[in-house]
Scaffold this motif. Structure first.
Motif, short mmCIF file in Angstrom:
data_model
loop_
_atom_site.label_atom_id
_atom_site.label_comp_id
_atom_site.label_asym_id
_atom_site.label_seq_id
_atom_site.Cartn_x
_atom_site.Cartn_y
_atom_site.Cartn_z
N ASP A 28 3.82 10.34 -9.17
CA ASP A 28 3.26 9.47 -9.25
C ASP A 28 1.94 9.28 -8.82
O ASP A 28 1.23 9.44 -9.52
N TYR A 29 2.17 9.90 -7.75
CA TYR A 29 0.24 9.78 -7.14
C TYR A 29 -0.55 10.86 -7.94
O TYR A 29 -1.56 10.29 -7.97
N GLN A 32 -1.44 9.70 -10.91
CA GLN A 32 -2.97 8.29 -10.32
C GLN A 32 -3.88 9.34 -10.85
O GLN A 32 -4.64 8.92 -11.32
N ARG A 36 -7.39 8.58 -13.42
CA ARG A 36 -8.03 8.61 -12.54
C ARG A 36 -9.72 9.63 -12.77
O ARG A 36 -10.12 9.08 -12.72
#
Length: 363
Positions: A28-29, A32, A36
């Protein structure tokens, strides 16, 4: 963590990134992070491919002295001034492979960034008095085409190894001048007050608003320009401004660099509408086409990533002729037709739409 300056080698050497690629940790990190930092997407993809390839290397064991010598050699390659003899414990094979890949990837990226610019290209910049602080330069060091958007709205697709420079500031009444080395496709935003000029080795191309392909490699004896739409005028340096050839759609000119003579092919076959990676071969003529196919064609041709709600727009269809427009003008017209918002950040394009009726959309 700020990843805005990370390149392929940095990601390879990042333990957390390696753990995600190999074991799926903190997925999940990292999803992201991808969202980003869209500018780092390509570097992350390259790093991922290298890590996965290294994971397939056969296991082997080294003697403690061999391990120590290998580590010292790696340190010497990475920073000769700071290298010191060290004593190391027994590492897993992966870490040796990763360390060597860090060195290899870093060296390759350093070479691409510091490779000497072609002589003809440098000479053009010197004649134009475009020093580093007076120009913007784009170099495609990737293995796939790269789309560059100019301040005037024109788009340029650089092939691998190609580079362009243009003035950092443009006055309203000044020419839009681009200096090219390598191969590129131009889609020029029409502006009668600001002629668009491309300098490609000895060839000079004057346009107002059109699309064309240029091949001008330092080592080649010929320079080629092929017009897709509109008209261009071809001249040569250092012969001055005398026009050697006027070209219109589906015509091609070839300039011999040693004699500065031009040959023109005036009856080339029309470009195919077959879907392909080459923008010269795609017409962008859509007749009751599903939005998915339109987005796929643009994404594939220009090397951009388009985000949109596929389920929401699944019933939308588009009838449009988008042959002459630069990339971002194409997207503006599509978004207008879909009554959608459009955010463009580098090679990331995001559409926000409310949906549509399952019928033809006219732009």
């Amino acid at each position: 963590m700020d990843y805005s300056l990370y390149d392929t080698a940095d990601f390879i050497c990042n333990d957390a990134f390696v753990a995600w690629v190999k074991e799926g940790k903190d997925s999940d990190y990292w999803e992201q992070v991808i969202a980003r930092y869209p500018a780092q997407r390509e570097a992350m993809q390259q790093a991922r491919a290298i890590i996965m390839a290294a994971a397939q290397l056969p296991a082997f064991q080294l003697k403690e002295k061999d391990e120590q010598d290998l580590w010292n050699d790696i340190q010497l390659l990475m920073d000769p001034k700071e290298a010191k003899p060290v004593t190391v414990s027994r590492f897993k094979v992966w870490y040796w492979a990763a360390a060597l890949l860090c060195v290899a990837a870093g060296a390759a990226l350093w070479w691409m960034r510091t490779e000497k610019a072609p002589a003809a290209y440098v000479r053009l910049l010197e004649e134009a008095h475009l020093e580093g602080n007076k120009r913007i330069e784009e170099i495609n060091t990737a293995a796939r085409p790269k789309t560059v958007s100019m301040p005037d709205g024109s788009s340029i697709i650089l092939q691998p190894g190609a580079r362009i420079s243009y003035p950092a500031t443009l006055d309203r009444n000044s020419k839009r001048e681009v200096y090219l080395s390598g191969e590129a496709f131009f889609e020029v935003s029409r502006n009668t007050l600001q002629p668009f000029v491309v300098y490609a080795n000895e060839m000079v191309i004057n346009v107002l608003g059109t699309s064309f392909h240029v091949k001008a490699y330092e080592a080649d004896s010929l320079i080629e320009v092929h017009v897709k739409t509109g008209k261009i005028a071809v001249s040569a340096k250092p012969l001055g401004t005398n026009v050697l050839a006027n070209l219109s759609a589906n015509q091609q000119a070839v300039l011999k660099r040693n004699t500065l003579s031009v040959a023109v092919l005036r009856h080339l076959p029309k470009v195919s509408t077959q879907k392909t990676d080459d923008v010269m071969s795609y017409s962008f003529e859509f007749d009751d086409a599903p939005v998915d196919s339109v987005m796929a064609a643009i994404s594939q041709t220009y090397g951009v990533h388009i985000r949109y709600d596929k389920a929401l727009l699944s019933g939308c269809r588009l009838t449009a002729s988008l042959t002459d427009e630069p990339l971002y003008e194409k997207m503006r017209l599509i978004c207008k037709a879909l009554e959608a918002g459009c955010i463009i950040e580098g090679d990331e394009i995001t559409l926000t739409a409310k949906g549509c009726h399952p019928n033809v959309i006219e732009n």
